[in-house]
Structures are given as structure tokens and as C-alpha cells.
Design a protein around this motif. Structure first.
Motif, PDB file in Angstrom:
ATOM      1  N   ILE A 130      -0.149   6.168   3.254  1.00 37.24           N
ATOM      2  CA  ILE A 130      -1.185   5.138   3.098  1.00 37.24           C
ATOM      3  C   ILE A 130      -2.085   5.487   1.914  1.00 37.24           C
ATOM      4  CG2 ILE A 130      -3.263   4.139   4.142  1.00 37.24           C
ATOM      5  CD1 ILE A 130      -1.742   4.312   6.875  1.00 37.24           C
ATOM      6  N   GLY A 131      -2.492   6.738   1.810  1.00 36.53           N
ATOM      7  CA  GLY A 131      -3.319   7.159   0.685  1.00 36.53           C
ATOM      8  C   GLY A 131      -2.618   6.956  -0.644  1.00 36.53           C
ATOM      9  N   ALA A 132      -1.331   7.317  -0.714  1.00 37.84           N
ATOM     10  CA  ALA A 132      -0.564   7.142  -1.951  1.00 37.84           C
ATOM     11  C   ALA A 132      -0.426   5.663  -2.298  1.00 37.84           C
ATOM     12  CB  ALA A 132       0.809   7.792  -1.810  1.00 37.84           C
ATOM     13  N   LEU A 133      -0.211   4.832  -1.298  1.00 38.62           N
ATOM     14  CA  LEU A 133      -0.081   3.395  -1.541  1.00 38.62           C
ATOM     15  C   LEU A 133      -1.396   2.794  -2.030  1.00 38.62           C
ATOM     16  CD1 LEU A 133       2.141   2.550   1.523  1.00 38.62           C
ATOM     17  CD2 LEU A 133       2.799   2.223  -0.882  1.00 38.62           C
ATOM     18  N   LEU A 134      -2.503   3.245  -1.469  1.00 30.51           N
ATOM     19  CA  LEU A 134      -3.793   2.745  -1.941  1.00 30.51           C
ATOM     20  C   LEU A 134      -4.020   3.131  -3.399  1.00 30.51           C
ATOM     21  CD1 LEU A 134      -6.030   3.373   1.202  1.00 30.51           C
ATOM     22  CD2 LEU A 134      -5.120   1.190   0.374  1.00 30.51           C
ATOM     23  N   LEU A 135      -3.625   4.339  -3.769  1.00 31.14           N
ATOM     24  CA  LEU A 135      -3.727   4.745  -5.174  1.00 31.14           C
ATOM     25  C   LEU A 135      -2.783   3.930  -6.053  1.00 31.14           C
ATOM     26  CD1 LEU A 135      -4.053   8.608  -4.791  1.00 31.14           C
ATOM     27  CD2 LEU A 135      -5.862   6.965  -5.353  1.00 31.14           C
ATOM     28  N   ALA A 136      -1.618   3.568  -5.509  1.00 29.29           N
ATOM     29  CA  ALA A 136      -0.660   2.756  -6.270  1.00 29.29           C
ATOM     30  C   ALA A 136      -1.222   1.370  -6.577  1.00 29.29           C
ATOM     31  CB  ALA A 136       0.656   2.644  -5.513  1.00 29.29           C
ATOM     32  N   LEU A 137      -2.152   0.913  -5.775  1.00 26.84           N
ATOM     33  CA  LEU A 137      -2.768  -0.393  -6.055  1.00 26.84           C
ATOM     34  C   LEU A 137      -3.512  -0.393  -7.383  1.00 26.84           C
ATOM     35  CD1 LEU A 137      -3.964  -1.603  -2.554  1.00 26.84           C
ATOM     36  CD2 LEU A 137      -2.340  -2.743  -4.070  1.00 26.84           C
ATOM     37  N   VAL A 159       1.222  -7.597  -2.785  1.00 25.93           N
ATOM     38  CA  VAL A 159       1.433  -8.012  -1.394  1.00 25.93           C
ATOM     39  C   VAL A 159       2.244  -6.968  -0.629  1.00 25.93           C
ATOM     40  CG1 VAL A 159       2.612  -9.708   0.066  1.00 25.93           C
ATOM     41  CG2 VAL A 159       1.168 -10.477  -1.825  1.00 25.93           C
ATOM     42  N   LEU A 160       3.278  -6.446  -1.249  1.00 19.09           N
ATOM     43  CA  LEU A 160       4.138  -5.495  -0.536  1.00 19.09           C
ATOM     44  C   LEU A 160       3.459  -4.149  -0.321  1.00 19.09           C
ATOM     45  CD1 LEU A 160       7.608  -6.385  -2.059  1.00 19.09           C
ATOM     46  CD2 LEU A 160       6.705  -6.992   0.202  1.00 19.09           C
ATOM     47  N   ILE A 161       2.592  -3.744  -1.227  1.00 18.12           N
ATOM     48  CA  ILE A 161       1.846  -2.502  -0.999  1.00 18.12           C
ATOM     49  C   ILE A 161       0.878  -2.683   0.164  1.00 18.12           C
ATOM     50  CG2 ILE A 161       0.090  -0.958  -1.954  1.00 18.12           C
ATOM     51  CD1 ILE A 161       1.542  -1.186  -4.650  1.00 18.12           C
ATOM     52  N   LEU A 163       1.127  -4.848   2.605  1.00 12.68           N
ATOM     53  CA  LEU A 163       1.951  -4.953   3.812  1.00 12.68           C
ATOM     54  C   LEU A 163       2.417  -3.575   4.268  1.00 12.68           C
ATOM     55  CD1 LEU A 163       3.488  -6.599   5.948  1.00 12.68           C
ATOM     56  CD2 LEU A 163       5.312  -6.911   4.249  1.00 12.68           C
ATOM     57  N   SER A 164       2.778  -2.721   3.328  1.00  7.22           N
ATOM     58  CA  SER A 164       3.201  -1.353   3.665  1.00  7.22           C
ATOM     59  C   SER A 164       2.093  -0.600   4.387  1.00  7.22           C
ATOM     60  CB  SER A 164       3.594  -0.590   2.395  1.00  7.22           C
ATOM     61  OG  SER A 164       4.694  -1.166   1.756  1.00  7.22           O
ATOM     62  N   VAL A 165       0.873  -0.726   3.887  1.00  8.96           N
ATOM     63  CA  VAL A 165      -0.263  -0.052   4.516  1.00  8.96           C
ATOM     64  C   VAL A 165      -0.446  -0.563   5.945  1.00  8.96           C
ATOM     65  CG1 VAL A 165      -2.787   0.224   4.443  1.00  8.96           C
ATOM     66  CG2 VAL A 165      -1.438   0.493   2.346  1.00  8.96           C
ATOM     67  N   ALA A 166      -0.344  -1.874   6.125  1.00 10.43           N
ATOM     68  CA  ALA A 166      -0.511  -2.446   7.468  1.00 10.43           C
ATOM     69  C   ALA A 166       0.556  -1.922   8.426  1.00 10.43           C
ATOM     70  CB  ALA A 166      -0.461  -3.972   7.397  1.00 10.43           C
ATOM     71  N   ILE A 167       1.792  -1.853   7.979  1.00 14.98           N
ATOM     72  CA  ILE A 167       2.875  -1.357   8.834  1.00 14.98           C
ATOM     73  C   ILE A 167       2.644   0.105   9.185  1.00 14.98           C
ATOM     74  CG2 ILE A 167       5.344  -0.780   8.879  1.00 14.98           C
ATOM     75  CD1 ILE A 167       5.794  -3.387   7.245  1.00 14.98           C
ATOM     76  N   LEU A 168       2.324   0.918   8.187  1.00 13.90           N
ATOM     77  CA  LEU A 168       2.126   2.350   8.434  1.00 13.90           C
ATOM     78  C   LEU A 168       0.957   2.609   9.383  1.00 13.90           C
ATOM     79  CD1 LEU A 168       2.795   3.661   4.844  1.00 13.90           C
ATOM     80  CD2 LEU A 168       4.190   4.129   6.868  1.00 13.90           C
ATOM     81  N   ALA A 169      -0.049   1.746   9.338  1.00 23.22           N
ATOM     82  CA  ALA A 169      -1.218   1.937  10.194  1.00 23.22           C
ATOM     83  C   ALA A 169      -0.897   1.768  11.674  1.00 23.22           C
ATOM     84  CB  ALA A 169      -2.327   0.972   9.784  1.00 23.22           C
ATOM     85  N   VAL A 170       0.146   1.006  11.997  1.00 23.49           N
ATOM     86  CA  VAL A 170       0.487   0.756  13.404  1.00 23.49           C
ATOM     87  C   VAL A 170       1.810   1.392  13.823  1.00 23.49           C
ATOM     88  CG1 VAL A 170      -0.849  -1.385  13.497  1.00 23.49           C
ATOM     89  CG2 VAL A 170       1.580  -1.471  12.892  1.00 23.49           C
ATOM     90  N   LEU A 171       2.503   2.013  12.909  1.00 15.21           N
ATOM     91  CA  LEU A 171       3.855   2.500  13.184  1.00 15.21           C
ATOM     92  C   LEU A 171       3.901   3.582  14.255  1.00 15.21           C
ATOM     93  CD1 LEU A 171       6.616   1.689  12.194  1.00 15.21           C
ATOM     94  CD2 LEU A 171       6.474   3.469  10.466  1.00 15.21           C
ATOM     95  N   SER A 172       2.799   4.293  14.465  1.00 22.30           N
ATOM     96  CA  SER A 172       2.793   5.328  15.506  1.00 22.30           C
ATOM     97  C   SER A 172       2.962   4.715  16.900  1.00 22.30           C
ATOM     98  CB  SER A 172       1.509   6.150  15.439  1.00 22.30           C
ATOM     99  OG  SER A 172       0.391   5.314  15.602  1.00 22.30           O
ATOM    100  N   GLY A 192      11.018   1.323   4.157  1.00 21.24           N
ATOM    101  CA  GLY A 192      11.693   0.100   3.709  1.00 21.24           C
ATOM    102  C   GLY A 192      10.822  -0.799   2.859  1.00 21.24           C
ATOM    103  N   VAL A 193       9.616  -1.078   3.306  1.00 21.25           N
ATOM    104  CA  VAL A 193       8.736  -1.979   2.555  1.00 21.25           C
ATOM    105  C   VAL A 193       8.163  -1.284   1.309  1.00 21.25           C
ATOM    106  CG1 VAL A 193       6.711  -3.491   2.668  1.00 21.25           C
ATOM    107  CG2 VAL A 193       8.279  -3.366   4.615  1.00 21.25           C
TER     108      VAL A 193
END
Length: 148
Positions: free
Chosen positions: A19-26, A63-65, A67-76, A91-92
Motif C-alpha cells: 500500500i505504501g509503495a502504491l501510494l508513492l507510485a501515485l 484508477v488501478l493504483i 483500486l489496488s490500495v482498496a483491495i489490499l486494505a481488506v485482503l486480510s 493481480g491488480v
């Protein structure tokens, strides 16, 4: 990962790092938006095909970044283990790399009339998106049913 004090499942350490890496990718998406403002003002030459593909690549990346954060936040909370968890986890985000790359790289050059073979990255990314979404969705539904 144990639940928080209120009983909610928390993201795993791996998911938190992603999630942190994806936020930086934004930030790269932000710089892409700056590039698009240059294109729209005529400061960066681009034909109509390039303009539409640049816009699509930029939109898909953002959008896909997110969405990735949202999925990772609930994947546990998902009923997934091993390889299936990794498919749902990556995948996303992989699609967030491949799909925009297909849009951008397939129209490089001066005044292209049609996309190059690099457009294949778009379709590989679309496959990764579909597989990741289906895996995460089924895993989350199964996890919810198990928790009832």
C-alpha cells in the motif's frame, strides 16, 4: 494478522508495504497529469491517437493504483492462502503497470497511425486485472461467509 482492538482484520505487513509503495507510485501518475497538461496546451506534440492513448493510460494508472490500495486494505479478511493470496494481492497492481504501459508505449514515435505491438501489454494487463479481481472477490466472499 490479529484483529485490531475493535475486532477488525488489519492489513498484513506485506500488504501495508505494498500500500505504501502504491501510494508513492501515485506520484508518477501526478507527473503524467502534468505531461497531459502540456499535451493539451500544444507544448508536447501529439496526434489524436497519441492524445487519446495518453489519456487512457493516465486514467487506467490512477484508477488501478487506487483500486489496488482498496483491495489490499481488506485482503486480510479473504479466505485465501499461498499462491491464491499472491494472485489476489498482485493481480491488480501488475495490471496498473502493464495496461498504462501498453497505452503509452504502443503510440511512441512521430505521428503514429496505429498502435504498435506494444499494445499487447494492455491485453496482458487486462488478463492480470481480471484474474486478480476474480480471485480477490471470491476470496473475500468466502472469508465473509466463514466469518458469519
Amino acid at each position: 494478522m490479529p484483529p485490531d482492538p475493535e475486532g477488525r482484520a488489519m492489513p498484513s505487513p506485506i500488504d501495508t508495504i505494498l500500500i505504501g509503495a502504491l501510494l508513492l507510485a501515485l506520484v508518477t501518475v501526478e507527473s503524467g497529469g502534468w505531461f497531459l497538461t502540456r499535451v493539451s496546451r500544444g507544448l508536447a506534440p501529439a496526434n489524436a491517437l497519441q492524445q487519446s492513448f495518453f489519456r487512457a493510460g493516465h486514467a487506467h494508472a490512477g484508477v488501478l493504483i487506487v483500486l489496488s490500495v482498496a483491495i489490499l486494505a481488506v485482503l486480510s479478511s479473504a479466505a485465501l492462502e499461498g499462491g491464491w493470496l499472491w494472485v489476489a494481492r498482485l493481480g491488480v497492481p501488475i495490471a496498473a503497470i502493464l495496461m498504462p504501459a501498453g497505452f503509452f508505449l504502443s503510440v511512441l514515435g512521430r505521428d503514429p497511425a496505429r498502435p504498435s505491438r506494444a499494445i499487447l501489454l494492455l491485453w496482458i494487463g487486462a488478463g492480470s486485472l481480471t484474474i486478480g479481481l476474480v480471485t480477490a472477490g471470491i476470496g473475500l466472499i468466502a472469508g465473509g461467509v466463514q466469518a458469519l
